[in-house]
Design a protein around this motif. Structure first.
Motif, PDB file in Angstrom:
ATOM      1  N   ALA A 236    -110.351  39.944  54.213  1.00  0.00           N
ATOM      2  CA  ALA A 236    -110.192  40.584  52.280  1.00  0.00           C
ATOM      3  C   ALA A 236    -109.843  41.871  52.265  1.00  0.00           C
ATOM      4  N   ALA A 237    -109.293  41.659  51.161  1.00  0.00           N
ATOM      5  CA  ALA A 237    -110.374  43.172  50.385  1.00  0.00           C
ATOM      6  C   ALA A 237    -109.914  43.055  48.972  1.00  0.00           C
ATOM      7  N   VAL A 238    -110.586  43.111  48.078  1.00  0.00           N
ATOM      8  CA  VAL A 238    -110.390  43.000  46.837  1.00  0.00           C
ATOM      9  C   VAL A 238    -110.202  44.360  46.219  1.00  0.00           C
ATOM     10  N   ALA A 239    -109.392  44.752  44.829  1.00  0.00           N
ATOM     11  CA  ALA A 239    -109.153  45.654  44.364  1.00  0.00           C
ATOM     12  C   ALA A 239    -108.726  45.674  42.764  1.00  0.00           C
ATOM     13  N   ILE A 240    -109.374  46.938  42.935  1.00  0.00           N
ATOM     14  CA  ILE A 240    -109.207  47.077  40.480  1.00  0.00           C
ATOM     15  C   ILE A 240    -107.945  47.740  40.753  1.00  0.00           C
ATOM     16  N   VAL A 241    -106.676  47.969  40.120  1.00  0.00           N
ATOM     17  CA  VAL A 241    -105.887  48.501  39.741  1.00  0.00           C
ATOM     18  C   VAL A 241    -105.963  48.860  38.466  1.00  0.00           C
ATOM     19  N   VAL A 242    -105.836  50.383  38.224  1.00  0.00           N
ATOM     20  CA  VAL A 242    -106.310  51.061  36.276  1.00  0.00           C
ATOM     21  C   VAL A 242    -105.276  51.763  36.078  1.00  0.00           C
ATOM     22  N   PRO A 243    -104.853  52.387  35.387  1.00  0.00           N
ATOM     23  CA  PRO A 243    -104.322  53.542  34.459  1.00  0.00           C
ATOM     24  C   PRO A 243    -105.079  54.486  35.487  1.00  0.00           C
ATOM     25  N   SER A 244    -103.925  56.204  36.019  1.00  0.00           N
ATOM     26  CA  SER A 244    -104.814  56.556  36.108  1.00  0.00           C
ATOM     27  C   SER A 244    -105.761  58.218  35.491  1.00  0.00           C
ATOM     28  N   ASP A 245    -104.252  57.429  34.340  1.00  0.00           N
ATOM     29  CA  ASP A 245    -105.071  58.412  33.124  1.00  0.00           C
ATOM     30  C   ASP A 245    -106.030  58.073  31.905  1.00  0.00           C
ATOM     31  N   GLY A 246    -106.790  58.653  32.058  1.00  0.00           N
ATOM     32  CA  GLY A 246    -108.203  57.411  31.807  1.00  0.00           C
ATOM     33  C   GLY A 246    -109.298  57.132  32.842  1.00  0.00           C
TER      34      GLY A 246
END
Length: 283
Positions: A236-246
């Motif tokens: 599996a894999a785990v990830a964080i997804v955030v705004p690229s700005d900031g």
């Protein structure tokens, strides 16, 4: 990056005369027709009447009516008072037996929750299915950066943080299939050539993390890391997804890597018990 519920890399749903057949291209089998009925449902079509099922499955109305009745009796479909059908709970019960489903999710949840607390953005847990990722868990705040992912949704592996993290540690044959393409482009930042993908996968193996910055939508940044099972194979894999700005990827790498390592340890991966430097460079 964002995830979608749409079919990922050209994996079209099969239906009607052009759908799956038995005997190497002969007449459609009963099994293929049943699968066509189930594939008629999607995130955009969660409730269908018998006419709609017949049309989307490419089946005669009488055939659809008979098979839908059998599926409803078994519990794979549920009929509402107004004559609409939905996917039934019996399929959820069967899906719960999948080894990459609830067992993996239960082991991962404490670490996913910790990861969420670090950003209050989007946290994904996904598995690899061929050249696509399938999302099996998502935690998201109401005001987090908008993504299209849902549990059960798919997306091409080469364009996502979770997908790159898993591809980098997949078997060589699968990696070469991905590198051979075609690689679907979503933005100007999407990996779209075999040599570029080969280079990125090597970098993921070197660093232990995958960064997908604006590959699907330009405003989203994903940082993912692989999760390993008891035989040290990627599961599996785990990830964080955030705004690229900031946000900067380097600030997210330590927590994502620690989360993936914690899940791997919970699953009994031998590499997760070794010092981080040793585990990082082993395959």
């Amino acid at each position: 990056m964002t995830a979608s519920d749409r079919p990922a890399s050209g994996k079209a749903a099969s239906s009607g005369p052009s759908g799956p057949t038995g005997g190497g291209g002969g007449r459609p089998t009963v099994t293929s027709r049943v699968l066509d009925i189930l594939e008629a449902f999607s995130a955009e079509r969660t409730a269908l009447n018998i006419t709609q099922i017949s049309r989307h499955a490419g089946l005669p109305l009488s055939t659809a009516h008979r098979l839908v009745g059998e599926l409803t009796h078994w519990g794979a479909l549920e009929r509402e008072p107004g004559g609409m059908y939905r996917i039934g709970l019996r399929l959820f019960e069967v899906a719960a037996l999948a080894p990459r489903g609830p067992v993996l999710r239960d082991a991962a949840m404490p670490f996913l929750e910790d990861l969420y607390e670090a950003t209050h953005e989007n946290v994904h847990l996904a598995v690899l299915d061929g050249l696509e990722v399938v999302y099996i868990e998502r935690i998201s705040a109401r005001d987090a950066v908008h993504v299209l992912s849902r549990v059960g949704g798919r997306w091409p592996a080469h364009a996502t943080g979770v997908g790159l993290a898993m591809l980098a540690h997949a078997d060589t044959e699968l990696q070469e299939r991905a590198i051979a393409g075609p690689l679907r482009r979503f933005t100007d930042k999407t990996i779209a050539s075999g040599p570029e993908l080969r280079r990125v996968l090597a970098e993921v193996r070197r660093t232990g993390v995958a960064i997908s910055d604006g590959q699907v939508e330009t405003f989203a940044l994903s940082v993912g890391a692989p999760v390993f099972g008891p035989d040290d194979a990627v599961v599996a894999a785990v990830a964080i997804v955030v705004p690229s700005d900031g946000w900067e990827a380097r600030t997210l790498i330590p927590v994502v890597r620690a989360s993936a390592r914690g899940i791997s340890r919970a699953l009994g991966a031998p590499r997760a018990l070794r010092p981080p430097e040793t585990a990082l460079h082993s395959r």
